[in-house]
Enzyme design. Structure first.
Site, PDB file in Angstrom:
ATOM      1  N   ARG A   3      55.125   8.523  72.363  1.00 32.02           N
ATOM      2  CA  ARG A   3      55.403   7.315  71.550  1.00 32.02           C
ATOM      3  C   ARG A   3      54.084   6.647  71.185  1.00 32.02           C
ATOM      4  NH1 ARG A   3      56.091   2.837  74.216  1.00 32.02           N
ATOM      5  NH2 ARG A   3      57.511   3.715  75.756  1.00 32.02           N
TER       6      ARG A   3
ATOM      7  N   TYR B 184      61.574  -3.798  46.821  1.00 32.93           N
ATOM      8  CA  TYR B 184      62.548  -2.795  47.281  1.00 32.93           C
ATOM      9  C   TYR B 184      63.698  -3.492  48.029  1.00 32.93           C
ATOM     10  CZ  TYR B 184      64.300   1.123  50.081  1.00 32.93           C
ATOM     11  OH  TYR B 184      65.096   2.053  50.685  1.00 32.93           O
TER      12      TYR B 184
ATOM     13  N   ASP C  42      52.993  -2.472  49.095  1.00 32.14           N
ATOM     14  CA  ASP C  42      53.830  -1.280  49.206  1.00 32.14           C
ATOM     15  C   ASP C  42      53.425  -0.339  48.072  1.00 32.14           C
ATOM     16  OD1 ASP C  42      55.857   0.636  49.029  1.00 32.14           O
ATOM     17  OD2 ASP C  42      57.407  -0.753  49.715  1.00 32.14           O
TER      18      ASP C  42
ATOM     19  N   LYS D  74      59.014   9.622  50.246  1.00 33.87           N
ATOM     20  CA  LYS D  74      58.971   9.793  48.793  1.00 33.87           C
ATOM     21  C   LYS D  74      57.892  10.810  48.403  1.00 33.87           C
ATOM     22  CE  LYS D  74      62.096   6.671  49.318  1.00 33.87           C
ATOM     23  NZ  LYS D  74      61.858   5.245  49.227  1.00 33.87           N
TER      24      LYS D  74
HETATM   25  C1  LIG Z   1      62.172   4.095  49.977  1.00 32.11           C
HETATM   26  C2  LIG Z   1      61.282   2.908  49.924  1.00 32.11           C
HETATM   27  C3  LIG Z   1      61.039   2.128  51.058  1.00 32.11           C
HETATM   28  C4  LIG Z   1      61.707   2.391  52.389  1.00 32.11           C
HETATM   29  O1  LIG Z   1      61.340   3.615  52.920  1.00 32.11           O
HETATM   30  P1  LIG Z   1      62.321   4.483  53.885  1.00 32.11           P
HETATM   31  O2  LIG Z   1      61.482   5.656  54.190  1.00 32.11           O
HETATM   32  O3  LIG Z   1      63.550   4.770  53.098  1.00 32.11           O
HETATM   33  O4  LIG Z   1      62.616   3.618  55.062  1.00 32.11           O
HETATM   34  C5  LIG Z   1      60.169   1.055  50.932  1.00 32.11           C
HETATM   35  N1  LIG Z   1      59.581   0.761  49.764  1.00 32.11           N
HETATM   36  C6  LIG Z   1      59.805   1.475  48.652  1.00 32.11           C
HETATM   37  C7  LIG Z   1      59.129   1.088  47.389  1.00 32.11           C
HETATM   38  C8  LIG Z   1      60.659   2.566  48.684  1.00 32.11           C
HETATM   39  O5  LIG Z   1      60.882   3.275  47.565  1.00 32.11           O
END
Ligand SMILES: *Cc1c(COP(=O)(O)O)cnc(C)c1O
Length: 409
Positions: free
Chosen positions: A73, A125, A197, A222
């Site tokens: 962890r 998001y 982000d 992503k």
């Molecule tokens: C998908 C996404 C998230 C969250 O990520 P997860 O891996 O689904 O928890 C946060 N910000 C953006 C812009 C996203 O597209």
């Protein structure tokens, strides 16, 4: 804001191997670092690829005398290689990986204390909006959501207690582009941290730390993973002390990824540059085709000169990304038919994989927003969002044309 830092907790202090910082003096180009940063052949066997260290605990030579790892962890060698790779790609010194993008976002919010205040974009998001309004609000951490393209509005929203400014760019689904440098300055004037982000752009197209941001967040799910086969998140900083504070929460809260997931993301980052080049090329071609199409009212893609933030995007980003939205000249039902009829584009949420995806925000990702509010924000019934994949763009066009023909006959 609390400032706990990692004092160790019995099952692991900062036992995560290596020498602390990673980024440092690697001045090789992005494409080279994508493949080699944090990636040495395994010293034991010479294996080129980072081994999947499926392992929870580590032998110690004497109490506390370990070889960099105590407990997975706290630190795992496969995860460490991914963290080193991501730190390099985002132009940071340190990275921390999590079991999801939300796990990463939560860890930034863990830095806050009751009474603190957050300023965030009004089109962040959905999961970020949810955790701020339905989790942290309960802990007496309030968020003001503002249009972050309006810098006066951001300044007006700042309070004495504001500790964090949360920025996303480009945003979902209208691809608004925010000025990272200007927003970081506003945050810093108020002694707040600026978190960005960077999921939509990826570090290949945009590196927020170079523009003054303090923390970069990635959903590895992503583009960085890139193959729609894993969930993960990361935080990248260029500040050892901030990294230690984040590391305290990473280890304390425990939303860490397993080594299999870390391996999959490392496999993805190696090809990020070539994938992104094709995503961008295809998205630009598709955006131009859609903009000229009779069935389409409007296209939202920062690469188009018609996009209100085109100039800022051209300055801040190295290319315009693989995400675009367009407004069908039609009803909610007709747009639903389009997204149901496509075959090259799969009807699904998410983004950033090699395959093209299509979705209808009003009926899917943004359905929870009341219709009036949704329309006021520009999210019309006929809005369609696509994650442009790396298939042949002519097949994408033919696929959309067939779907338009079926829906709008
Ligand atoms: C998908 C996404 C998230 C969250 O990520 P997860 O891996 O689904 O928890 C946060 N910000 C953006 C812009 C996203 O597209």
């Amino acid at each position: 804001m609390s400032d706990r830092s990692d004092g160790g907790d019995g099952d692991g202090g900062d036992g995560r191997g290596g020498d602390g910082g990673y980024g440092g003096a690697d001045d090789r180009r992005f494409e080279t670092r994508a493949i080699h940063a944090g990636q040495e052949p395994d010293p034991e066997t010479g294996a080129l690829m980072t081994p999947i260290h499926a392992n929870s605990t580590y032998e110690q030579d004497g109490p506390g005398d370990h070889r960099g790892y105590e407990y997975s962890r706290t630190g795992n060698p496969t995860r460490s290689d991914l963290e080193a790779n991501l730190a390099s790609l985002e132009s940071g010194s340190h990275a921390r990986c999590f079991s999801s993008g939300m796990g990463a976002i939560n860890t930034v919010l863990n830095l806050l204390s009751a009474g603190d205040h957050v300023v965030a974009g009004d089109d962040v998001y959905g999961g970020t909006h949810r955790i701020l309004t339905q989790v942290y609000d309960e802990y007496d951490i309030e968020t003001s959501f503002v249009d972050t393209t309006d810098h006066d509005a951001v300044r007006d929203a700042m309070r004495e207690e504001t500790e964090l400014v949360w920025v996303e760019t480009p945003t979902n689904p209208l691809m608004n582009v925010n000025d990272i440098g200007a927003l970081a300055d506003i945050a810093h004037e108020g002694d707040a941290l600026c978190a960005v982000d960077n999921t939509f752009a990826t570090p290949y197209l945009q590196r927020p730390l170079e523009h003054g941001a303090d923390v970069v967040c990635q959903s590895l799910t992503k583009y960085l993973g890139g193959h729609s086969d894993t969930i993960g998140g990361a935080l990248i900083v260029d500040d050892e002390e901030l990294d230690e504070r984040l590391g305290f929460y990473q280890n304390s809260v425990g939303a860490t990824p397993g080594p299999f997931d870390a391996f999959l993301v490392l496999r993805g980052t190696k090809t990020l540059p070539v994938r992104m080049d094709r995503h961008c090329e295809n998205a630009m071609a598709l955006a131009e085709w859609l903009e000229d199409h009779d069935a389409v009212e409007r296209v939202y893609y920062p690469g188009l000169e018609s996009h209100p933030d085109h100039e800022l995007a051209a300055e801040q980003m190295d290319d315009f990304g693989g995400m675009l939205s367009f407004e069908l000249d039609g009803t909610l039902e007709e747009a639903s038919t389009v997204v149901s009829e496509t075959e090259v584009f799969t009807l699904a949420e998410s983004l950033g994989g090699v395959e093209s995806l299509i979705e209808q925000p009003a009926a899917m990702t943004h359905a929870a927003i009341p219709r009036e509010e949704r329309l006021a924000a520009g999210l019309t019934d006929g809005l369609i969002r696509v994650s442009v994949g790396i298939e042949h763009v002519d097949d994408m066009k033919a696929d959309l044309q067939a779907a338009f023909d079926a829906a709008l006959s």
